[in-house]
Design an enzyme around this catalytic site. Sequence first.
Site, PDB file in Angstrom:
ATOM      1  CG  ASP A 149      14.073  -2.210 -20.092  1.00 63.77           C
ATOM      2  OD1 ASP A 149      12.906  -2.735 -20.485  1.00 63.77           O
ATOM      3  OD2 ASP A 149      14.898  -1.774 -20.693  1.00 63.77           O
ATOM      4  N   GLY A 154      10.869  -8.660 -19.424  1.00 62.27           N
ATOM      5  CA  GLY A 154      11.070  -9.822 -20.600  1.00 62.27           C
ATOM      6  C   GLY A 154      12.048 -10.866 -20.385  1.00 62.27           C
ATOM      7  CG  HIS A 198       5.203  -7.882 -18.397  1.00 55.78           C
ATOM      8  ND1 HIS A 198       6.347  -6.906 -18.427  1.00 55.78           N
ATOM      9  CD2 HIS A 198       4.872  -8.294 -19.624  1.00 55.78           C
ATOM     10  CE1 HIS A 198       6.618  -6.837 -19.516  1.00 55.78           C
ATOM     11  NE2 HIS A 198       5.970  -7.652 -20.612  1.00 55.78           N
ATOM     12  CB  SER A 233       6.978   3.830 -23.734  1.00 57.72           C
ATOM     13  OG  SER A 233       6.968   2.694 -24.794  1.00 57.72           O
ATOM     14  CG  LEU A 248       5.233   7.949  -2.968  1.00 59.54           C
ATOM     15  CD1 LEU A 248       6.625   8.918  -2.926  1.00 59.54           C
ATOM     16  CD2 LEU A 248       5.479   6.660  -2.948  1.00 59.54           C
TER      17      LEU A 248
HETATM   18  C1  IPE Z   1      10.879   1.607 -21.914  1.00 65.89           C
HETATM   19  O1  IPE Z   1      11.174   0.175 -22.069  1.00 65.89           O
HETATM   20  C2  IPE Z   1       9.529   1.553 -21.313  1.00 65.89           C
HETATM   21  C3  IPE Z   1       9.083   1.135 -20.402  1.00 65.89           C
HETATM   22  C4  IPE Z   1       9.797   0.739 -19.212  1.00 65.89           C
HETATM   23  C5  IPE Z   1       7.697   1.112 -19.947  1.00 65.89           C
HETATM   24  P1  IPE Z   1      11.370  -0.403 -23.366  1.00 65.89           P
HETATM   25  O2  IPE Z   1      11.608  -1.930 -22.985  1.00 65.89           O
HETATM   26  O3  IPE Z   1      10.096  -0.232 -24.247  1.00 65.89           O
HETATM   27  O4  IPE Z   1      12.372   0.307 -24.195  1.00 65.89           O
HETATM   28  P2  IPE Z   1      13.535   0.267 -25.335  1.00 65.89           P
HETATM   29  O5  IPE Z   1      12.307   0.015 -26.464  1.00 65.89           O
HETATM   30  O6  IPE Z   1      14.221  -1.122 -24.944  1.00 65.89           O
HETATM   31  O7  IPE Z   1      14.098   1.321 -25.656  1.00 65.89           O
HETATM   32  C1  IPE Z   2       9.694  -3.414 -19.171  1.00 65.98           C
HETATM   33  O1  IPE Z   2      10.181  -4.586 -19.388  1.00 65.98           O
HETATM   34  C2  IPE Z   2       8.230  -3.310 -18.988  1.00 65.98           C
HETATM   35  C3  IPE Z   2       7.674  -2.654 -20.079  1.00 65.98           C
HETATM   36  C4  IPE Z   2       8.009  -2.094 -21.194  1.00 65.98           C
HETATM   37  C5  IPE Z   2       6.275  -2.816 -20.146  1.00 65.98           C
HETATM   38  P1  IPE Z   2      10.305  -5.228 -20.827  1.00 65.98           P
HETATM   39  O2  IPE Z   2       9.098  -6.007 -21.248  1.00 65.98           O
HETATM   40  O3  IPE Z   2      10.795  -4.117 -21.725  1.00 65.98           O
HETATM   41  O4  IPE Z   2      11.494  -6.383 -20.648  1.00 65.98           O
HETATM   42  P2  IPE Z   2      12.833  -6.478 -21.656  1.00 65.98           P
HETATM   43  O5  IPE Z   2      13.420  -5.437 -21.853  1.00 65.98           O
HETATM   44  O6  IPE Z   2      12.019  -7.248 -22.849  1.00 65.98           O
HETATM   45  O7  IPE Z   2      13.564  -7.616 -20.971  1.00 65.98           O
HETATM   46 MG    MG Z   3      12.514  -3.502 -22.319  1.00 65.26          MG
END
Ligand code: IPE
Ligand code: IPE
Ligand code: MG
Length: 246
Positions: A18, A21, A35, A63, A129
């Site tokens: 996570d 973004g 990403h 997800s 792995l």
């Molecule tokens: C969880 O991250 C899913 C992935 C890392 C693929 P999100 O950024 O989507 O989670 P929430 O919505 O903040 O809980």
């Molecule tokens: C995790 O990073 C990647 C995915 C959920 C695909 P995010 O895209 O959720 O990044 P933030 O949480 O907005 O910083």
């Molecule tokens: Mg996120």
Amino acid sequence: MEHIDKSNIPSHIAVIMDGNGRWAKKKGAVRLFGHRNAVNAVRDVTEGCAEIGVEYLTLYAFSTENWSRPKDEVTGLMELLVSTIRKELKTLTKNNVKLHTIGDTDSLPKKCKRELLEAIERTRENSGLNLILAISYSGRWEITQAMKKISSEVEKGNLKTEDIDENTIKNNLMTADFPDPELMIRTSGEMRISNYLLWQSAYTELYFTETLWPDFNKEELAKAILSYQRRERRFGKISEQLKSDA
Ligand code: IPE
Ligand code: IPE
Ligand code: MG
């Protein structure tokens, strides 16, 4: 990684990658830039796990809920998935990595599904792995699927209700062939599970770090494993019992 106790390596590590973004935003860039840079962290952590003998690494890549993101981001992520698999396939093969997916692959764009299946097929004979990508995955979706499969077996008369036990459920999850993760890592400071491996994480040790996923690497992985190694896993027992069991 040298401080890690090699005799107590988790066999399965699950990661919620996570913060891509926010990483991009800090740099004044668009979310997709984050990403794209996430791929470097994936490569480094996969390599790190292979080096120390982790057997299973499950990465939460997309997800069920992520389908609700802006269309451009979803399309960008799917394209990134295709190009990354294509680019990394040689390295995966060279490093003896066996690829798997969990999640609703039927919901993916055709090209994406095809690329994934091809990579799974091409790495099928590898014995190192196991890299498991959770794509269009959620724990609740997976458990719902399992319930449907089980009830259809009951309906067909192949299974009696009173014979259903925890193993019946485990064996009908997409992770049937994998052990439960001993360690789950989530980056970016969020402290939640976000619908990941709900059944499997019943006794998983959780590790949270402020580090944003594109900055995560082998050293950060080592910190998580060291934290895991300092814990006492009691599984409901008391400390003294564990000492006398040993
Ligand atoms: C969880 O991250 C899913 C992935 C890392 C693929 P999100 O950024 O989507 O989670 P929430 O919505 O903040 O809980
Ligand atoms: C995790 O990073 C990647 C995915 C959920 C695909 P995010 O895209 O959720 O990044 P933030 O949480 O907005 O910083
Ligand atoms: Mg996120």
